[in-house]
Design a protein around this motif. Structure first.
Motif, PDB file in Angstrom:
ATOM      1  N   VAL A 232     -12.988   6.106   4.634  1.00  0.00           N
ATOM      2  CA  VAL A 232     -12.291   5.041   3.932  1.00  0.00           C
ATOM      3  C   VAL A 232     -13.092   4.710   2.672  1.00  0.00           C
ATOM      4  O   VAL A 232     -14.308   4.785   2.679  1.00  0.00           O
ATOM      5  N   VAL A 233     -12.455   4.373   1.647  1.00  0.00           N
ATOM      6  CA  VAL A 233     -12.945   4.043   0.296  1.00  0.00           C
ATOM      7  C   VAL A 233     -13.291   5.276  -0.531  1.00  0.00           C
ATOM      8  O   VAL A 233     -13.721   5.107  -1.653  1.00  0.00           O
TER       9      VAL A 233
ATOM     10  N   CYS B 299      -3.273   4.315   0.919  1.00  0.00           N
ATOM     11  CA  CYS B 299      -4.103   4.202  -0.274  1.00  0.00           C
ATOM     12  C   CYS B 299      -3.620   3.097  -1.205  1.00  0.00           C
ATOM     13  O   CYS B 299      -2.498   2.622  -1.099  1.00  0.00           O
ATOM     14  N   ASP B 300      -4.541   2.690  -2.087  1.00  0.00           N
ATOM     15  CA  ASP B 300      -4.236   1.645  -3.064  1.00  0.00           C
ATOM     16  C   ASP B 300      -5.111   1.857  -4.303  1.00  0.00           C
ATOM     17  O   ASP B 300      -5.882   2.807  -4.361  1.00  0.00           O
ATOM     18  N   ASP B 301      -5.001   0.964  -5.271  1.00  0.00           N
ATOM     19  CA  ASP B 301      -5.762   1.048  -6.528  1.00  0.00           C
ATOM     20  C   ASP B 301      -5.535   2.372  -7.248  1.00  0.00           C
ATOM     21  O   ASP B 301      -6.454   3.164  -7.447  1.00  0.00           O
TER      22      ASP B 301
ATOM     23  N   PHE C  33       0.852  -1.182   0.000  1.00  0.00           N
ATOM     24  CA  PHE C  33       0.000   0.000   0.000  1.00  0.00           C
ATOM     25  C   PHE C  33       0.885   1.228   0.000  1.00  0.00           C
ATOM     26  O   PHE C  33       2.026   1.190   0.470  1.00  0.00           O
TER      27      PHE C  33
ATOM     28  N   ASN D 122      -7.783   4.939  -4.067  1.00  0.00           N
ATOM     29  CA  ASN D 122      -8.767   4.731  -3.006  1.00  0.00           C
ATOM     30  C   ASN D 122      -8.090   4.905  -1.657  1.00  0.00           C
ATOM     31  O   ASN D 122      -6.972   4.446  -1.457  1.00  0.00           O
TER      32      ASN D 122
ATOM     33  N   TYR E  48      -7.577   3.773   1.907  1.00  0.00           N
ATOM     34  CA  TYR E  48      -7.703   2.498   2.618  1.00  0.00           C
ATOM     35  C   TYR E  48      -7.795   2.730   4.133  1.00  0.00           C
ATOM     36  O   TYR E  48      -8.390   1.960   4.847  1.00  0.00           O
ATOM     37  N   GLY E  49      -7.150   3.801   4.598  1.00  0.00           N
ATOM     38  CA  GLY E  49      -7.168   4.091   6.028  1.00  0.00           C
ATOM     39  C   GLY E  49      -6.172   5.181   6.377  1.00  0.00           C
ATOM     40  O   GLY E  49      -5.575   5.811   5.507  1.00  0.00           O
TER      41      GLY E  49
END
Length: 108
Positions: A43-44, A85-87, A29, A60, A62-63
Motif C-alpha cells: 500500500v502507498v 487507488c487514489d491521487d 476511489f 497511489n 490504497y489497498g
C-alpha cells in the motif's frame, strides 16, 4: 514494487470519466480489476496506467479488495480482484508501452 496496467481500449472513456469524478469528490476511489493480486506491492506504492500505447497516469495504491461493488460512474455490478487507488496524476515523461493484459512490475 510498483505495477503497470493497461486500460482496455473499450474502457478508456469510462476510465477518464471516473478520474474526473474522483478529482471532484475526495471520498471516491478508483477500483481497477486485476486477474490476480500482485504479491510484491505494498500500500502507498504507485500504479501506472497505460492508455493508447503510453503510460499516461500514475496513482497511489490504497489497498486491494475481492469484495463486489456497484461502480459509481457506470452503474455496473463488479466482481473479482481489484486494486484500489487514489491521487491520480498525469505522467509527463513519455513512456511508450505496448498494451498487455494483467499487470507487470515497473521495469524502467
Amino acid at each position: 514494487m510498483e505495477i503497470v496496467v493497461t486500460v482496455p481500449k473499450r474502457e478508456i472513456d469510462n476510465f477518464e470519466k471516473e478520474l474526473v469524478e474522483i478529482a471532484a469528490d475526495p471520498e471516491l476511489f478508483k477500483h481497477f480489476k486485476l486477474s490476480k493480486e500482485p504479491k510484491k506491492i505494498n500500500v502507498v506504492e504507485k500504479i501506472y496506467f497505460v492508455v493508447n500505447g503510453s503510460v499516461k497516469y500514475r496513482a497511489n495504491v490504497y489497498g486491494f479488495t475481492k469484495k463486489g461493488f456497484t461502480c459509481h460512474s457506470t452503474g455496473r455490478q463488479q466482481r473479482g480482484k481489484f486494486v484500489i487507488c487514489d491521487d491520480f496524476f498525469e505522467v509527463e515523461e513519455k513512456i511508450e508501452v505496448r498494451g498487455f493484459q494483467g499487470f507487470r512490475y515497473k521495469w524502467w
